[in-house]
Design an enzyme around this catalytic site. Structure first.
Site, PDB file in Angstrom:
ATOM      1  N   GLU A   1      -2.586  11.936   2.940  1.00 41.46           N
ATOM      2  CA  GLU A   1      -3.297  11.453   4.128  1.00 41.46           C
ATOM      3  C   GLU A   1      -3.018  12.393   5.302  1.00 41.46           C
ATOM      4  OE1 GLU A   1      -4.082   7.238   6.470  1.00 41.46           O
ATOM      5  OE2 GLU A   1      -2.095   7.619   5.625  1.00 41.46           O
TER       6      GLU A   1
ATOM      7  N   GLU B   1       0.857  -1.185   0.000  1.00 39.48           N
ATOM      8  CA  GLU B   1       0.000   0.000   0.000  1.00 39.48           C
ATOM      9  C   GLU B   1       0.892   1.234   0.000  1.00 39.48           C
ATOM     10  OE1 GLU B   1      -2.512   2.478   3.360  1.00 39.48           O
ATOM     11  OE2 GLU B   1      -2.631   0.284   3.415  1.00 39.48           O
TER      12      GLU B   1
END
Length: 381
Positions: free
Chosen positions: A139, A134
């Protein structure tokens, strides 16, 4: 960083055109067709334990739509009052298709979600997680002022403390089982990479290169977007952009080994395992709990993405196929009497990083070494 082949021209001519080409546009998500090709979660947030219900596509009219400017709006519901412990509508959407190495992923956005209780992300992940890896391009949580980029993998993948990047490496172990899945993380020092400052600056572009010799992420404020990213017809060249904000070279994390083809995901979680932790929520958002904060819809007026486009470019030299072809071209050179046994053995050690064959001496020993290089490549892929 993309490799440059040292294969003699006669051998390079045998490579497929796709392995030699620069990046070209493969997929566009934009305008009225932005949502085509995305799958909606249609469930509560059972992954990060947030106070969120992720709508189905049929339920998405108020939280996923295209505005009058033709931009995609992906947001948290900011109209509905909630009962205690209620779940607020939001969006988690994932591409139906996957994108392998040799891709450049570019998001052009005017606004990104921010505010207390919010946990937005734009990220890529394998269908089989965590074994396929990932990478989080964008974020953050609550009133965080700058973006962070992180990779999450199975054990054995690290960020390089000596890597060249403009961001600050704050944790170098990518293992999802270490430190509550913190991931190997870079933090952008620029306030314009997140929150109100991002919006005030007119937004910008996030670009991520997924290559066999490393994964790199850049952020460009609106005024600094490279010319080769300003139009869909452009052919981007990341080697001209300067240092990335985050860089994960394959020297400390074998990208071919740890990363399978990736799906793209956009989501906005609320509270949950990170944003909702008292030690994370309270220092910036004050007294009370995150769950209480979620009840008031006006708290989420800024909790939205406004995205002009997401573009995926393909054809970069650093694909899985290209590395295999490079190793094969080295064998051709050896058989043709153009590579030495020593350089062919070295090619076997570095083929996964994209190095091809080099000119040298002749003979059966060189050819045998070239075959050994291919065997090493096959074990690495």
């Amino acid at each position: 960083m993309r490799w440059r082949s040292l294969v003699p021209f006669s051998a390079l001519a045998l490579l497929p055109a796709a392995a030699q080409s620069a990046y070209t546009l493969e997929q566009v998500y934009a305008g009225d067709t932005f949502y085509d090709g995305w799958e909606f979660w249609g469930n509560r947030d059972n992954l990060t334990n947030g106070a969120t219900y992720y709508v189905t596509k049929g339920e998405s009219a108020g939280v996923a739509y295209t505005n009058e400017a033709g931009n995609a709006i992906i947001r948290v519901d900011n109209r509905s009052e909630l009962a205690p412990n209620g779940l607020r509508n939001s969006v988690r959407m994932t591409t139906a298709r996957t994108f392998d190495l040799g891709r450049l992923i570019v998001m052009d956005a005017l606004h990104l979600p921010y505010g207390c209780a919010t946990w937005p992300a734009f990220w890529a992940h394998a269908v089989s997680w965590p074994s396929g890896g990932e990478i989080d391009f964008f974020e953050g949580v609550n009133l965080q002022e700058t973006n962070q980029v992180a990779m999450h993998t199975v054990s054995g993948c690290y960020a390089d403390n000596a890597t060249q990047a403009t961001g600050e490496l704050t944790f170098n172990n990518c293992d999802h089982g270490v430190d509550a899945n913190r991931g190997c993380t870079f933090v952008d020092p620029r306030n314009g990479s997140y929150g109100a400052d991002f919006a005030a600056g007119g937004g910008g572009v996030y670009a991520a290169e997924l290559a066999s010799d490393g994964i790199s992420v850049w952020f460009f404020p609106r005024a600094d977007i490279p010319a080769d990213l300003r139009s869909e017809a452009a052919t981007p060249d990341p080697t001209t952009w300067g240092l990335p904000m985050a860089s994960y070279p394959s020297t400390t994390c074998n990208i071919n080994q740890y990363f399978a083809p990736q799906q793209l995901t956009i989501n906005i979680a609320l509270c949950g395992d990170w944003a909702g932790q008292p030690g994370v929520f309270s220092p910036t958002c004050g007294m009370g709990t995150c769950a209480d904060y979620v009840k008031d819809p006006s708290n989420f007026d800024n909790a939205y993405f406004e995205i002009s486009s997401i573009r995926v470019f393909s054809g970069g030299l650093n694909t899985r196929a290209a590395t295999a072809v490079a190793a094969a071209s080295g064998i051709i050179g050896a058989i043709g009497g153009q590579a030495s046994a020593v350089s062919a053995a070295e090619r076997g050690r570095t083929a996964v990083g994209g190095q091809g064959g080099v000119a040298g001496a002749v003979g059966a020993a060189a050819a045998a070494a070239g075959l050994a290089a291919l065997a090493l490549l096959q074990r690495a892929l």
